[in-house]
Design a protein around this motif. Structure first.
Motif, PDB file in Angstrom:
ATOM      1  N   ALA A  64      -5.759   5.876  -2.986  1.00 22.63           N
ATOM      2  CA  ALA A  64      -5.451   4.665  -2.043  1.00 22.63           C
ATOM      3  C   ALA A  64      -4.639   4.981  -0.972  1.00 22.63           C
ATOM      4  CB  ALA A  64      -4.747   3.555  -3.069  1.00 22.63           C
ATOM      5  N   LEU A  65      -3.926   6.187  -0.817  1.00 17.77           N
ATOM      6  CA  LEU A  65      -3.017   6.599   0.121  1.00 17.77           C
ATOM      7  C   LEU A  65      -3.651   6.138   1.588  1.00 17.77           C
ATOM      8  CD1 LEU A  65      -0.201   7.831   0.474  1.00 17.77           C
ATOM      9  CD2 LEU A  65      -1.518  10.062   1.017  1.00 17.77           C
ATOM     10  N   VAL A  66      -2.574   5.493   2.326  1.00 16.54           N
ATOM     11  CA  VAL A  66      -2.759   5.267   3.695  1.00 16.54           C
ATOM     12  C   VAL A  66      -2.182   6.076   4.650  1.00 16.54           C
ATOM     13  CG1 VAL A  66      -3.081   3.235   5.175  1.00 16.54           C
ATOM     14  CG2 VAL A  66      -3.430   2.787   3.007  1.00 16.54           C
ATOM     15  N   LEU A  67      -2.767   6.831   5.565  1.00 17.57           N
ATOM     16  CA  LEU A  67      -2.034   7.713   6.470  1.00 17.57           C
ATOM     17  C   LEU A  67      -2.063   7.061   7.713  1.00 17.57           C
ATOM     18  CD1 LEU A  67      -4.175  10.933   5.761  1.00 17.57           C
ATOM     19  CD2 LEU A  67      -2.099  10.656   4.850  1.00 17.57           C
ATOM     20  N   CYS A  68      -0.646   7.008   7.864  1.00 19.17           N
ATOM     21  CA  CYS A  68      -0.310   6.264   9.413  1.00 19.17           C
ATOM     22  C   CYS A  68      -0.241   7.285  10.286  1.00 19.17           C
ATOM     23  CB  CYS A  68       0.830   5.520   9.356  1.00 19.17           C
ATOM     24  SG  CYS A  68       1.080   4.300   7.772  1.00 19.17           S
ATOM     25  N   GLU A  69      -1.096   7.045  11.454  1.00 18.87           N
ATOM     26  CA  GLU A  69      -1.286   8.109  12.564  1.00 18.87           C
ATOM     27  C   GLU A  69       0.129   7.929  13.327  1.00 18.87           C
ATOM     28  OE1 GLU A  69      -3.170  10.206  13.568  1.00 18.87           O
ATOM     29  OE2 GLU A  69      -4.701   9.773  11.714  1.00 18.87           O
ATOM     30  N   PRO A  70       0.739   9.001  13.589  1.00 21.56           N
ATOM     31  CA  PRO A  70       2.058   9.102  14.239  1.00 21.56           C
ATOM     32  C   PRO A  70       1.882   8.451  15.523  1.00 21.56           C
ATOM     33  CG  PRO A  70       1.344  11.475  13.648  1.00 21.56           C
ATOM     34  CD  PRO A  70      -0.095  10.445  13.403  1.00 21.56           C
ATOM     35  N   ASP A  71       2.921   7.614  15.946  1.00 24.76           N
ATOM     36  CA  ASP A  71       3.103   6.902  17.078  1.00 24.76           C
ATOM     37  C   ASP A  71       4.522   6.833  17.563  1.00 24.76           C
ATOM     38  OD1 ASP A  71       2.819   4.884  18.945  1.00 24.76           O
ATOM     39  OD2 ASP A  71       2.062   3.434  17.650  1.00 24.76           O
ATOM     40  N   PRO A  72       4.845   8.034  18.171  1.00 20.32           N
ATOM     41  CA  PRO A  72       6.234   8.428  18.579  1.00 20.32           C
ATOM     42  C   PRO A  72       6.770   7.235  19.282  1.00 20.32           C
ATOM     43  CG  PRO A  72       4.861  10.108  19.162  1.00 20.32           C
ATOM     44  CD  PRO A  72       3.853   9.227  18.387  1.00 20.32           C
ATOM     45  N   ASP A  73       6.070   6.912  20.385  1.00 16.29           N
ATOM     46  CA  ASP A  73       6.402   6.206  21.352  1.00 16.29           C
ATOM     47  C   ASP A  73       6.876   4.705  20.586  1.00 16.29           C
ATOM     48  OD1 ASP A  73       5.868   7.953  23.247  1.00 16.29           O
ATOM     49  OD2 ASP A  73       3.924   6.768  24.054  1.00 16.29           O
ATOM     50  N   PHE A  74       6.186   4.331  19.757  1.00 14.32           N
ATOM     51  CA  PHE A  74       6.612   2.747  19.289  1.00 14.32           C
ATOM     52  C   PHE A  74       7.786   3.066  18.331  1.00 14.32           C
ATOM     53  CE2 PHE A  74       6.073   0.340  15.160  1.00 14.32           C
ATOM     54  CZ  PHE A  74       6.481  -0.846  15.636  1.00 14.32           C
ATOM     55  N   GLN A 105       0.893  -1.181  -0.166  1.00 17.44           N
ATOM     56  CA  GLN A 105       0.047   0.031  -0.118  1.00 17.44           C
ATOM     57  C   GLN A 105       0.900   1.194   0.052  1.00 17.44           C
ATOM     58  OE1 GLN A 105      -3.156  -0.026  -0.153  1.00 17.44           O
ATOM     59  NE2 GLN A 105      -3.438  -2.221  -0.082  1.00 17.44           N
ATOM     60  N   PRO A 106       0.395   2.262  -0.819  1.00 18.92           N
ATOM     61  CA  PRO A 106       0.925   3.694  -0.516  1.00 18.92           C
ATOM     62  C   PRO A 106       0.961   4.219   0.642  1.00 18.92           C
ATOM     63  CG  PRO A 106      -0.745   3.816  -1.805  1.00 18.92           C
ATOM     64  CD  PRO A 106      -0.691   2.592  -1.595  1.00 18.92           C
ATOM     65  N   LEU A 107       1.972   4.499   1.644  1.00 19.40           N
ATOM     66  CA  LEU A 107       1.806   5.077   2.991  1.00 19.40           C
ATOM     67  C   LEU A 107       2.473   6.480   2.868  1.00 19.40           C
ATOM     68  CD1 LEU A 107       3.135   1.997   4.984  1.00 19.40           C
ATOM     69  CD2 LEU A 107       0.686   2.556   4.366  1.00 19.40           C
ATOM     70  N   ALA A 108       1.946   7.258   4.027  1.00 19.18           N
ATOM     71  CA  ALA A 108       2.268   8.433   4.273  1.00 19.18           C
ATOM     72  C   ALA A 108       1.972   8.947   5.827  1.00 19.18           C
ATOM     73  CB  ALA A 108       1.621   9.506   3.487  1.00 19.18           C
ATOM     74  N   LEU A 109       3.093   9.554   6.352  1.00 21.53           N
ATOM     75  CA  LEU A 109       2.878   9.984   7.661  1.00 21.53           C
ATOM     76  C   LEU A 109       2.507  11.489   7.770  1.00 21.53           C
ATOM     77  CD1 LEU A 109       3.600   8.674  10.485  1.00 21.53           C
ATOM     78  CD2 LEU A 109       5.861   9.933  10.169  1.00 21.53           C
ATOM     79  N   PRO A 110       1.688  11.715   8.297  1.00 21.75           N
ATOM     80  CA  PRO A 110       1.159  13.287   8.351  1.00 21.75           C
ATOM     81  C   PRO A 110       1.711  13.936   9.562  1.00 21.75           C
ATOM     82  CG  PRO A 110      -0.756  11.974   9.256  1.00 21.75           C
ATOM     83  CD  PRO A 110       0.304  11.013   8.759  1.00 21.75           C
ATOM     84  N   THR A 111       1.885  15.271   9.723  1.00 21.26           N
ATOM     85  CA  THR A 111       2.285  15.817  10.752  1.00 21.26           C
ATOM     86  C   THR A 111       1.127  15.916  11.786  1.00 21.26           C
ATOM     87  OG1 THR A 111       1.609  18.035   9.683  1.00 21.26           O
ATOM     88  CG2 THR A 111       3.788  17.411   9.409  1.00 21.26           C
ATOM     89  N   PRO A 112       1.714  16.000  13.109  1.00 24.44           N
ATOM     90  CA  PRO A 112       0.519  16.180  14.201  1.00 24.44           C
ATOM     91  C   PRO A 112      -0.191  17.894  13.994  1.00 24.44           C
ATOM     92  CG  PRO A 112       2.816  16.364  15.179  1.00 24.44           C
ATOM     93  CD  PRO A 112       3.086  15.908  13.728  1.00 24.44           C
ATOM     94  N   GLY A 113      -1.202  18.012  14.815  1.00 22.86           N
ATOM     95  CA  GLY A 113      -1.518  19.203  14.800  1.00 22.86           C
ATOM     96  C   GLY A 113      -2.959  19.389  13.964  1.00 22.86           C
ATOM     97  N   ASP A 114      -3.597  20.546  13.921  1.00 26.12           N
ATOM     98  CA  ASP A 114      -4.849  20.812  13.150  1.00 26.12           C
ATOM     99  C   ASP A 114      -4.567  20.763  11.610  1.00 26.12           C
ATOM    100  OD1 ASP A 114      -6.343  20.675  15.631  1.00 26.12           O
ATOM    101  OD2 ASP A 114      -5.877  22.842  15.933  1.00 26.12           O
ATOM    102  N   ARG A 115      -3.617  21.647  11.329  1.00 29.20           N
ATOM    103  CA  ARG A 115      -3.295  21.855   9.814  1.00 29.20           C
ATOM    104  C   ARG A 115      -2.162  20.771   9.581  1.00 29.20           C
ATOM    105  NH1 ARG A 115      -2.276  27.801   8.343  1.00 29.20           N
ATOM    106  NH2 ARG A 115      -2.516  26.920   6.395  1.00 29.20           N
TER     107      ARG A 115
END
Length: 422
Positions: free
Chosen positions: A65-75, A25-35
């Motif tokens: 088909a882009l899958v946005l991976c929620e930020p998981d900094p602890d992992f 799958q095509p993956l992307a990591l979004p930045t935290p925050g509202d924008r």
């Protein structure tokens, strides 16, 4: 000599390992925050035109088909710490970077233990494979004089599974005598200078470091200032940055579990105040002020959230630390309810001068050690202010305390406030 280990798209590849259904799958990591914007994308997402800095809605329009991976900094941080532990057992000189997937190892003197560079890299791969086969097969390794050259060598290594590499994650080793010729073939994008400088160099027709070396140094300095002098030193191979060993941190960690997840910001602030008091009472914190803090949380439904903050001035006052962290949380709040809240103090400073001026144990009612509260500290400041004013008689001046409110605010009036010490 330095050795650079680089895992491109470290966070996204960890998500693929954790969730095998995301392999193709095509993956992307979004930045935290509202924008939210795209912080990192995989190679498959980049083929659709998804680039870092792009708005999430625009990226989804380009790649449905882009899958946005929620930020998981602890992992992600836990995986990086495990790799650092393996590297520190192999060499005592290990240094990290702002990129989780890029680590440096000092290799001076390791020939007697592990043999020539090729043998050293094989030994290191075998140790990484005991931790995870994916880590050993996907890492790109660069071996060269200094951190910059080692990073450029790792960047030049063939990706895992490439047909021309002959083996997964091939390494590039550069001898000191071949350093200048190796750097001359590299693009100017590898220079650790500002993106604006790289863009201006390309407009001048400088696409490779070999072309940059032929330019006169006075002309570069007059056009680019200090960036031009540093770029020329790196391109010539004259600047050799040693790997600086990092001592394993001994942070102070406290945590608070909630019976049911909380999503209200007021309850989160109250829990944070409780954690600050517990952390400041830790025996290893006594006699030191706090400068670096990290707040993290386990979120309802999986995932984590964290913010990392460095205070401009070290302090040991819980009120100032609370105001400082609340201002940061207001900019980047958790997106879901919090199940566990954690606080980490990882950078310390000298004892606070303010605490030495108004000693909280002088002139205050007796309170057992380690149980001081806000009311006692406030009483001590007021009594200290009265004693300081007694020597002035009727012309006693007013004493004020500077209270930090929003240090990052654009309005100067909102950064600090004066509070009179009655």
């Amino acid at each position: 000599m330095a050795l650079c280990l680089w895992w491109p798209g470290f966070e996204l590849e960890l998500e693929r390992v954790r969730t095998p259904q995301l392999v193709d799958q095509p993956l992307a990591l979004p930045t935290p925050g509202d924008r939210r914007r795209i912080e990192m994308g995989c190679a498959l997402a980049a083929s659709f035109g998804v680039e870092p800095g792009m708005i999430v809605s625009q990226a989804v329009a380009l790649c449905p088909a882009l899958v946005l991976c929620e930020p998981d900094p602890d992992f992600h941080d836990a995986a990086r710490d495990r790799i650092l532990g393996i590297l520190r057992l192999w060499s005592p000189v290990v240094e990290g970077s702002s990129d989780r997937g890029r680590l440096f190892v000092g290799v001076d003197g390791l020939e007697r233990l592990y043999g020539p560079p090729a043998r050293q890299i094989e030994t290191l791969r075998a140790r990484l494979e005991t931790l995870s086969p994916w880590l050993a097969s996907s890492v790109r390794v660069g071996y060269a004089p200094g951190k910059f050259a080692a990073w450029v060598a790792a960047r030049s290594a063939k990706p895992a599974g490439s047909a021309s590499s002959g083996r997964p994650g091939a390494a590039v080793c550069v001898a000191p005598a071949d350093l200048a010729a190796f750097l001359a073939r590299q693009p100017v994008d590898v220079l650790p200078v500002s993106p604006r400088t790289v863009k201006r160099l390309r407009r001048l027709g400088v696409g490779r470091l070999g072309r940059l070396v032929r330019m006169p140094e006075p002309a570069l300095v007059s056009q680019f200032g200090a960036d031009g002098r540093r770029a020329l030193a790196w391109a010539r191979g004259e600047r050799i940055d040693r790997v600086r060993p990092e001592a394993p941190a001994r942070p102070i960690r406290v945590a608070l579990d909630f019976p049911s997840p909380i999503g209200q910001l007021e309850l989160l602030h109250a829990a944070l105040d409780r954690l600050i008091e517990r952390a400041l009472e830790h025996p290893r914190r006594r006699g030191k002020s706090v400068r670096g803090l990290r707040v993290s949380a386990s979120l309802e439904g999986g995932g984590s959230w964290s913010i990392r903050a460095i205070a401009r001035e070290p302090t040991s006052e819980p009120e100032r630390l609370g105001v400082f962290l609340r201002s940061r949380i207001a900019l980047d709040r958790p997106r879901r309810a919090v199940e566990t809240l954690r606080l980490e103090l990882f950078r310390f400073g000298p004892a606070s001068a303010q605490a030495g001026l108004f000693d909280p144990r002088e002139g205050a009612p007796h309170v057992p050690s380690g149980h001081w509260r806000r009311g006692t500290a406030s009483f001590c400041r007021r009594s200290g202010a009265r004693r300081a004013c007694c020597g002035f008689g009727s012309a006693a001046p007013r004493l004020y305390r500077v209270l930090e409110l929003e240090p990052e605010s654009r309005l100067p009036e909102r950064r600090h406030a004066l509070m009179e010490l009655a």
